[in-house]
Design a protein around this motif. Structure first.
Motif, PDB file in Angstrom:
ATOM      1  N   LEU A  94       0.805  -1.217   0.000  1.00 50.54           N
ATOM      2  CA  LEU A  94       0.000   0.000   0.000  1.00 50.54           C
ATOM      3  C   LEU A  94       0.841   1.271   0.000  1.00 50.54           C
ATOM      4  O   LEU A  94       0.558   2.214  -0.733  1.00 50.54           O
ATOM      5  N   GLY A  95       1.879   1.312   0.825  1.00 47.23           N
ATOM      6  CA  GLY A  95       2.700   2.517   0.890  1.00 47.23           C
ATOM      7  C   GLY A  95       3.305   2.880  -0.451  1.00 47.23           C
ATOM      8  O   GLY A  95       3.324   4.051  -0.844  1.00 47.23           O
ATOM      9  N   ALA A  96       3.766   1.871  -1.183  1.00 43.90           N
ATOM     10  CA  ALA A  96       4.358   2.123  -2.498  1.00 43.90           C
ATOM     11  C   ALA A  96       3.313   2.621  -3.483  1.00 43.90           C
ATOM     12  O   ALA A  96       3.598   3.490  -4.323  1.00 43.90           O
ATOM     13  N   VAL A  97       2.116   2.098  -3.385  1.00 45.91           N
ATOM     14  CA  VAL A  97       1.038   2.530  -4.279  1.00 45.91           C
ATOM     15  C   VAL A  97       0.676   3.996  -4.015  1.00 45.91           C
ATOM     16  O   VAL A  97       0.480   4.781  -4.945  1.00 45.91           O
ATOM     17  N   ILE A  98       0.619   4.366  -2.745  1.00 44.77           N
ATOM     18  CA  ILE A  98       0.302   5.759  -2.396  1.00 44.77           C
ATOM     19  C   ILE A  98       1.378   6.698  -2.927  1.00 44.77           C
ATOM     20  O   ILE A  98       1.089   7.758  -3.488  1.00 44.77           O
ATOM     21  N   GLU A  99       2.646   6.311  -2.762  1.00 44.44           N
ATOM     22  CA  GLU A  99       3.737   7.128  -3.291  1.00 44.44           C
ATOM     23  C   GLU A  99       3.624   7.299  -4.800  1.00 44.44           C
ATOM     24  O   GLU A  99       3.844   8.384  -5.339  1.00 44.44           O
ATOM     25  N   ARG A 173      -7.346   0.159  -7.119  1.00 49.03           N
ATOM     26  CA  ARG A 173      -8.728  -0.265  -6.915  1.00 49.03           C
ATOM     27  C   ARG A 173      -8.936  -0.782  -5.493  1.00 49.03           C
ATOM     28  O   ARG A 173      -9.957  -0.497  -4.861  1.00 49.03           O
ATOM     29  N   ASP A 174      -7.990  -1.535  -4.961  1.00 48.87           N
ATOM     30  CA  ASP A 174      -8.129  -2.066  -3.608  1.00 48.87           C
ATOM     31  C   ASP A 174      -8.264  -0.943  -2.584  1.00 48.87           C
ATOM     32  O   ASP A 174      -9.158  -0.961  -1.729  1.00 48.87           O
ATOM     33  N   SER A 175      -7.373   0.051  -2.659  1.00 51.93           N
ATOM     34  CA  SER A 175      -7.441   1.145  -1.691  1.00 51.93           C
ATOM     35  C   SER A 175      -8.686   1.992  -1.914  1.00 51.93           C
ATOM     36  O   SER A 175      -9.254   2.539  -0.967  1.00 51.93           O
ATOM     37  N   ARG A 176      -9.135   2.107  -3.161  1.00 57.24           N
ATOM     38  CA  ARG A 176     -10.347   2.871  -3.468  1.00 57.24           C
ATOM     39  C   ARG A 176     -11.566   2.224  -2.808  1.00 57.24           C
ATOM     40  O   ARG A 176     -12.383   2.907  -2.176  1.00 57.24           O
ATOM     41  N   ILE A 177     -11.704   0.916  -2.950  1.00 60.60           N
ATOM     42  CA  ILE A 177     -12.845   0.206  -2.366  1.00 60.60           C
ATOM     43  C   ILE A 177     -12.852   0.370  -0.851  1.00 60.60           C
ATOM     44  O   ILE A 177     -13.876   0.672  -0.241  1.00 60.60           O
ATOM     45  N   GLU A 178     -11.684   0.175  -0.230  1.00 59.64           N
ATOM     46  CA  GLU A 178     -11.613   0.247   1.223  1.00 59.64           C
ATOM     47  C   GLU A 178     -11.873   1.667   1.705  1.00 59.64           C
ATOM     48  O   GLU A 178     -12.593   1.890   2.677  1.00 59.64           O
ATOM     49  N   SER A 179     -11.317   2.643   1.022  1.00 63.74           N
ATOM     50  CA  SER A 179     -11.506   4.030   1.425  1.00 63.74           C
ATOM     51  C   SER A 179     -12.975   4.433   1.348  1.00 63.74           C
ATOM     52  O   SER A 179     -13.525   5.012   2.289  1.00 63.74           O
ATOM     53  N   VAL A 219      -7.839  10.026   0.780  1.00 63.93           N
ATOM     54  CA  VAL A 219      -8.273   8.673   0.424  1.00 63.93           C
ATOM     55  C   VAL A 219      -7.220   7.623   0.739  1.00 63.93           C
ATOM     56  O   VAL A 219      -7.505   6.430   0.718  1.00 63.93           O
ATOM     57  N   SER A 220      -5.996   8.055   1.043  1.00 65.50           N
ATOM     58  CA  SER A 220      -4.957   7.099   1.402  1.00 65.50           C
ATOM     59  C   SER A 220      -5.086   6.626   2.842  1.00 65.50           C
ATOM     60  O   SER A 220      -4.361   5.730   3.272  1.00 65.50           O
ATOM     61  N   VAL A 222      -6.489   4.404   4.775  1.00 62.90           N
ATOM     62  CA  VAL A 222      -7.217   3.145   4.638  1.00 62.90           C
ATOM     63  C   VAL A 222      -6.786   2.200   5.751  1.00 62.90           C
ATOM     64  O   VAL A 222      -5.863   1.416   5.599  1.00 62.90           O
ATOM     65  N   PRO A 223      -7.420   2.259   6.928  1.00 63.33           N
ATOM     66  CA  PRO A 223      -6.962   1.505   8.082  1.00 63.33           C
ATOM     67  C   PRO A 223      -6.969  -0.003   7.920  1.00 63.33           C
ATOM     68  O   PRO A 223      -6.149  -0.696   8.493  1.00 63.33           O
ATOM     69  N   LEU A 224      -7.866  -0.533   7.107  1.00 66.94           N
ATOM     70  CA  LEU A 224      -7.903  -1.989   6.939  1.00 66.94           C
ATOM     71  C   LEU A 224      -6.673  -2.487   6.213  1.00 66.94           C
ATOM     72  O   LEU A 224      -5.887  -3.281   6.732  1.00 66.94           O
ATOM     73  N   LEU A 225      -6.452  -1.990   5.015  1.00 64.03           N
ATOM     74  CA  LEU A 225      -5.302  -2.436   4.237  1.00 64.03           C
ATOM     75  C   LEU A 225      -4.011  -1.905   4.845  1.00 64.03           C
ATOM     76  O   LEU A 225      -2.945  -2.512   4.676  1.00 64.03           O
ATOM     77  N   GLY A 226      -4.095  -0.772   5.510  1.00 67.59           N
ATOM     78  CA  GLY A 226      -2.900  -0.200   6.106  1.00 67.59           C
ATOM     79  C   GLY A 226      -2.553  -0.802   7.455  1.00 67.59           C
ATOM     80  O   GLY A 226      -1.536  -0.507   8.037  1.00 67.59           O
ATOM     81  N   GLY A 227      -3.426  -1.638   7.964  1.00 67.68           N
ATOM     82  CA  GLY A 227      -3.145  -2.325   9.202  1.00 67.68           C
ATOM     83  C   GLY A 227      -3.553  -1.549  10.437  1.00 67.68           C
ATOM     84  O   GLY A 227      -3.310  -1.976  11.559  1.00 67.68           O
ATOM     85  N   GLY A 228      -4.221  -0.336  10.260  1.00 69.14           N
ATOM     86  CA  GLY A 228      -4.617   0.470  11.385  1.00 69.14           C
ATOM     87  C   GLY A 228      -5.923   0.028  11.987  1.00 69.14           C
ATOM     88  O   GLY A 228      -6.587  -0.842  11.491  1.00 69.14           O
TER      89      GLY A 228
END
Length: 228
Positions: A94-99, A173-179, A219-220, A222-228
């Motif tokens: 996820l971090g790399a995708v956000i960057e 798409r993954d982060s978009r859905i979760e956000s 939109v970044s 995203v606690p689920l995918l980010g582990g928060g």
């Protein structure tokens, strides 16, 4: 009958495991619809918020499709362990995708403000209208969100940057859905889109880039995918 009561420890990961185990024991397969969220939450003994996290985890890993007004449909029937492993891999990525989004989309928004055509502006408006209608009807606006960002990319008129965006589209798409599954997020995302579109329409590259940067920062989260 629904799945049995759930012990309250690993939250949505436990719910994912329990849901998939129950679906297999109930003989559910691709194309079958899961019970309503309220019923599932009561059966598992968890809040609807926790259940929603589990369903998002299943959605981003391609196990279910959550359709506004039509419920949750099973697409595949994988082992719970494989789903949790896939989520772990997405957290690491996820971090790399956000960057990458910050590097690519902020630049594309600035270019769009310089290069947009009347057709580009019309597509931005159409994407905003589509997302707005979905959100107003109670949906998350995922398709409209994706369409809007595609329209910004197209308006930038940079074939190379568009190719880079296409390469990370599935991960975005993954982060978009979760956000967009978070409470209140669809409306805030829509407002962010409108600010971006306004700056592009005004031909203000700095404002467009700033609006896109602010939007991606929002939109970044995203606690689920980010582990928060």
């Amino acid at each position: 009958m629904g799945p049995g009561p759930l012990r309250r420890n690993r939250l949505y990961e436990q719910v994912v495991h329990q849901l998939l185990t129950w679906a297999a024991s109930a003989g559910l397969g691709p194309g079958d619809r899961l019970p309503a969220e309220r019923e599932l939450a009561a059966s598992l003994g968890v809040s609807r918020a926790t259940l929603a996290q589990a369903l998002v985890a299943l959605e981003v890993t391609g196990v279910v499709a959550v359709r506004h007004g039509d419920g949750t449909v099973l697409l595949t029937a994988p082992r719970p362990e494989s789903v949790l492993a896939a989520l772990d891999a997405r957290r690491e990525d996820l971090g790399a995708v956000i960057e990458a989004r910050e590097a690519l989309e902020v630049r594309l928004a600035g270019l769009a403000a310089r290069r947009r055509t009347d057709a580009d502006l019309a597509e931005l408006d159409a994407a905003l209208d589509a997302m707005g209608a979905d959100v107003a009807a109670g949906g998350r606006g995922v398709a409209g969100d994706e369409r809007f960002h595609a329209a910004v990319t197209a308006a930038g008129h940079s074939a190379l940057l568009a190719r880079f965006m296409a390469e990370i589209a599935d991960r975005i798409r993954d982060s978009r859905i979760e956000s967009l599954a978070q409470e209140g997020r669809p409306h805030r995302s829509l407002e962010g889109h409108r600010a971006i579109a306004e700056a592009i329409r005004a031909g203000d590259p700095d404002a467009a880039a700033a609006a896109m940067a602010a939007h991606i920062s929002l939109v970044s989260d995203v606690p689920l995918l980010g582990g928060g």
